[in-house]
Design a protein around this motif. Structure first.
Motif, PDB file in Angstrom:
ATOM      1  N   PRO A 190      -2.344   3.057 -14.345  1.00  0.00           N
ATOM      2  CA  PRO A 190      -2.362   2.181 -12.485  1.00  0.00           C
ATOM      3  C   PRO A 190      -1.441   0.677 -11.934  1.00  0.00           C
ATOM      4  O   PRO A 190      -1.137   0.377 -11.198  1.00  0.00           O
ATOM      5  N   LEU A 191      -0.684   0.683 -12.898  1.00  0.00           N
ATOM      6  CA  LEU A 191       0.211  -0.322 -13.338  1.00  0.00           C
ATOM      7  C   LEU A 191       1.485  -0.431 -12.012  1.00  0.00           C
ATOM      8  O   LEU A 191       1.851  -0.832 -11.392  1.00  0.00           O
ATOM      9  N   PRO A 192       2.565   1.039 -12.097  1.00  0.00           N
ATOM     10  CA  PRO A 192       2.833   1.247 -10.816  1.00  0.00           C
ATOM     11  C   PRO A 192       2.405   0.704  -9.706  1.00  0.00           C
ATOM     12  O   PRO A 192       3.251   0.439  -8.614  1.00  0.00           O
ATOM     13  N   ALA A 193       1.242   1.397  -9.121  1.00  0.00           N
ATOM     14  CA  ALA A 193       0.866   1.276  -7.986  1.00  0.00           C
ATOM     15  C   ALA A 193       0.527  -0.230  -7.927  1.00  0.00           C
ATOM     16  O   ALA A 193       0.380  -0.873  -6.993  1.00  0.00           O
ATOM     17  N   LEU A 194      -0.204  -0.820  -8.924  1.00  0.00           N
ATOM     18  CA  LEU A 194      -0.263  -1.700  -8.248  1.00  0.00           C
ATOM     19  C   LEU A 194       0.850  -3.228  -8.183  1.00  0.00           C
ATOM     20  O   LEU A 194       0.868  -4.130  -7.771  1.00  0.00           O
ATOM     21  N   SER A 195       2.040  -2.735  -8.976  1.00  0.00           N
ATOM     22  CA  SER A 195       3.734  -3.650  -8.761  1.00  0.00           C
ATOM     23  C   SER A 195       3.621  -3.222  -7.667  1.00  0.00           C
ATOM     24  O   SER A 195       4.574  -3.681  -6.182  1.00  0.00           O
ATOM     25  N   LEU A 196       3.446  -1.975  -6.792  1.00  0.00           N
ATOM     26  CA  LEU A 196       3.763  -1.238  -5.435  1.00  0.00           C
ATOM     27  C   LEU A 196       2.846  -1.584  -4.901  1.00  0.00           C
ATOM     28  O   LEU A 196       4.251  -2.196  -3.471  1.00  0.00           O
ATOM     29  N   ALA A 197       2.084  -2.300  -4.634  1.00  0.00           N
ATOM     30  CA  ALA A 197       1.744  -2.921  -3.787  1.00  0.00           C
ATOM     31  C   ALA A 197       1.423  -4.260  -3.569  1.00  0.00           C
ATOM     32  O   ALA A 197       2.248  -4.915  -2.475  1.00  0.00           O
ATOM     33  N   GLU A 198       2.648  -5.080  -4.792  1.00  0.00           N
ATOM     34  CA  GLU A 198       3.408  -6.548  -4.283  1.00  0.00           C
ATOM     35  C   GLU A 198       4.658  -6.012  -3.820  1.00  0.00           C
ATOM     36  O   GLU A 198       5.152  -7.198  -2.824  1.00  0.00           O
ATOM     37  N   VAL A 199       5.534  -4.738  -3.660  1.00  0.00           N
ATOM     38  CA  VAL A 199       6.084  -4.433  -2.364  1.00  0.00           C
ATOM     39  C   VAL A 199       5.698  -4.345  -1.588  1.00  0.00           C
ATOM     40  O   VAL A 199       6.287  -4.831  -0.604  1.00  0.00           O
ATOM     41  N   LEU A 200       4.893  -3.971  -1.003  1.00  0.00           N
ATOM     42  CA  LEU A 200       3.812  -3.209   0.197  1.00  0.00           C
ATOM     43  C   LEU A 200       3.894  -4.833   1.005  1.00  0.00           C
ATOM     44  O   LEU A 200       3.969  -4.902   2.514  1.00  0.00           O
ATOM     45  N   ALA A 201       3.669  -5.501  -0.003  1.00  0.00           N
ATOM     46  CA  ALA A 201       3.229  -6.980   0.595  1.00  0.00           C
ATOM     47  C   ALA A 201       4.091  -8.100   1.808  1.00  0.00           C
ATOM     48  O   ALA A 201       3.903  -8.735   1.738  1.00  0.00           O
ATOM     49  N   THR A 202       5.021  -7.732   0.438  1.00  0.00           N
ATOM     50  CA  THR A 202       6.439  -7.663   0.745  1.00  0.00           C
ATOM     51  C   THR A 202       7.916  -7.306   1.769  1.00  0.00           C
ATOM     52  O   THR A 202       8.563  -7.942   1.792  1.00  0.00           O
ATOM     53  N   SER A 203       7.143  -5.978   2.056  1.00  0.00           N
ATOM     54  CA  SER A 203       8.245  -5.352   2.758  1.00  0.00           C
ATOM     55  C   SER A 203       7.569  -5.942   4.413  1.00  0.00           C
ATOM     56  O   SER A 203       6.577  -6.551   4.590  1.00  0.00           O
ATOM     57  N   ASP A 204       8.117  -4.620   4.814  1.00  0.00           N
ATOM     58  CA  ASP A 204       6.894  -4.919   6.707  1.00  0.00           C
ATOM     59  C   ASP A 204       5.873  -4.394   6.712  1.00  0.00           C
ATOM     60  O   ASP A 204       5.431  -3.871   7.938  1.00  0.00           O
ATOM     61  N   VAL A 205       5.347  -3.516   5.693  1.00  0.00           N
ATOM     62  CA  VAL A 205       3.992  -2.558   6.156  1.00  0.00           C
ATOM     63  C   VAL A 205       2.799  -3.543   6.199  1.00  0.00           C
ATOM     64  O   VAL A 205       2.855  -4.850   5.401  1.00  0.00           O
ATOM     65  N   PRO A 206       2.403  -3.993   7.913  1.00  0.00           N
ATOM     66  CA  PRO A 206       0.951  -4.382   8.131  1.00  0.00           C
ATOM     67  C   PRO A 206      -0.072  -4.763   6.985  1.00  0.00           C
ATOM     68  O   PRO A 206      -0.838  -3.484   6.188  1.00  0.00           O
ATOM     69  N   GLY A 207      -0.198  -5.634   6.660  1.00  0.00           N
ATOM     70  CA  GLY A 207      -1.991  -6.173   6.208  1.00  0.00           C
ATOM     71  C   GLY A 207      -2.881  -5.191   5.923  1.00  0.00           C
ATOM     72  O   GLY A 207      -3.356  -4.597   7.503  1.00  0.00           O
ATOM     73  N   GLY A 208      -3.348  -4.278   5.431  1.00  0.00           N
ATOM     74  CA  GLY A 208      -4.385  -3.026   5.323  1.00  0.00           C
ATOM     75  C   GLY A 208      -4.242  -1.914   5.520  1.00  0.00           C
ATOM     76  O   GLY A 208      -4.448  -0.643   5.741  1.00  0.00           O
ATOM     77  N   VAL A 209      -2.617  -1.845   5.984  1.00  0.00           N
ATOM     78  CA  VAL A 209      -2.341  -0.155   5.978  1.00  0.00           C
ATOM     79  C   VAL A 209      -2.277   0.567   4.684  1.00  0.00           C
ATOM     80  O   VAL A 209      -3.010   1.290   4.919  1.00  0.00           O
ATOM     81  N   VAL A 210      -1.981   0.067   3.461  1.00  0.00           N
ATOM     82  CA  VAL A 210      -2.064   0.283   2.601  1.00  0.00           C
ATOM     83  C   VAL A 210      -3.487  -0.609   1.767  1.00  0.00           C
ATOM     84  O   VAL A 210      -2.980  -1.349   1.176  1.00  0.00           O
ATOM     85  N   ASN A 211      -4.204   0.244   0.620  1.00  0.00           N
ATOM     86  CA  ASN A 211      -4.853  -0.918   0.753  1.00  0.00           C
ATOM     87  C   ASN A 211      -4.845   0.157  -0.996  1.00  0.00           C
ATOM     88  O   ASN A 211      -4.889   1.440  -0.915  1.00  0.00           O
ATOM     89  N   VAL A 212      -4.632  -0.431  -2.002  1.00  0.00           N
ATOM     90  CA  VAL A 212      -4.467  -0.113  -3.721  1.00  0.00           C
ATOM     91  C   VAL A 212      -5.710  -0.963  -4.379  1.00  0.00           C
ATOM     92  O   VAL A 212      -5.934  -1.746  -4.763  1.00  0.00           O
ATOM     93  N   LEU A 213      -6.699   0.368  -5.014  1.00  0.00           N
ATOM     94  CA  LEU A 213      -7.973   0.059  -5.832  1.00  0.00           C
ATOM     95  C   LEU A 213      -7.333   0.509  -7.487  1.00  0.00           C
ATOM     96  O   LEU A 213      -7.236   1.071  -7.987  1.00  0.00           O
TER      97      LEU A 213
END
Length: 287
Positions: free
Chosen positions: A188-211
């Protein structure tokens, strides 16, 4: 590392609604590399986490689906830019997760970045292949246009922790859907790290949620959830897929069944079109 320094071990968290909460249950599980050596502890998501992620995805749907296709394409391209800047980190994580050489892991990461760019380019073009002007008998314009399905639950592939993940996530969101992603259970680690990228890019919160966690445990409430409109079963085995498809039928979710895939191959447009609905409008001529 200097002998007088302590190791700074990373604590991974979920990504829900643009924030990084711990699992509601407080549980974690050990993530190991291909040799069985410990890498990190990842959150073990609960059913409550899954429900919270659906709420966040639904809240974000109106704004994301209402954005212009051009804007969504720019946002996806920004994700690719951010990933390029953290390329070495993802190469390391993919190599450890999948037991690949640095060269092969680099190829996987580069392909994943390119895939974000590829889908970004499709954002304002998909209407040309999924929509149409229909000939009708009468003084009317009859136009069919694609619209997003809604909230999509995405079970990331188990065997391709990053390229496979991007290959199922990017086409779901570029057309205006929002997503609840269940990361690869083993890696799961690449997916959880991708979440950090999404959070600091322009993707609005809630568009992608990672579990992260046990795929079957998280997927069951998502498949049965009345506010989830579609589910991609890419990361489910045959038995689990059968159970989830039965649960999904309760509110007529759109289901994309799992099948063998070469994630490095040309993705085509199948997944791009998988979670679109067609709206047809009749309009009188001359009015």
């Amino acid at each position: 590392m200097s002998a007088d320094r302590l190791s700074v071990l990373k604590t991974y968290k979920l990504y829900v609604g643009g924030k990084f909460p711990r699992s509601e249950s407080g549980r974690v599980y050990e993530v190991t590399d291909s040799k069985g050596d410990w890498l990190a502890n990842a959150p073990l998501s609960s059913r409550k986490d899954a429900r919270d992620a659906v709420v966040a995805a639904r809240k974000a749907f109106g704004g994301w689906s209402g954005a212009t296709a051009y804007n969504r394409g720019q946002v996806l391209y920004r994700v690719a830019e951010m990933l390029e800047g953290r390329r070495d980190q993802f190469v390391s994580e993919v190599a450890e997760a999948e037991g690949l050489s640095k060269a092969k892991a680099t190829a996987q990461v580069d392909a994943a970045v390119d895939r974000w760019v590829w889908y970004a380019g499709w954002s304002d073009k998909v209407a040309q292949i999924a929509g149409s002007a229909n000939p009708v008998a009468g003084p009317f314009f009859n136009l069919s246009t694609p619209e997003p399905t809604g909230v999509v639950a995405v079970l990331a592939p188990q065997d391709s922790s990053f390229l496979g993940l991007v290959s199922v996530l990017a086409p779901a969101i570029v057309t205006g859907n929002t997503a609840v992603v269940v990361a690869s259970e083993k890696s799961p680690l690449p997916a959880l790290s991708l979440a950090e990228v999404l959070a600091t890019s322009d993707v609005p919160g809630g568009v992608v949620n990672v579990l992260s966690g046990r795929t079957g445990e998280i997927a069951a409430p998502l498949a049965a959830h009345q506010d989830v409109n579609a589910i991609d079963l890419a990361g489910a085995g045959p038995e689990l897929a059968k159970e989830l498809e039965a649960s999904a039928a309760d509110n007529l979710k759109r289901v994309l069944r799992p099948r063998p895939a070469d994630w490095s191959a040309d993705p085509g447009t199948e997944r791009l079109l998988a979670f679109l609905e067609t709206k047809t409008v009749w309009h009188p001529m001359g009015a």
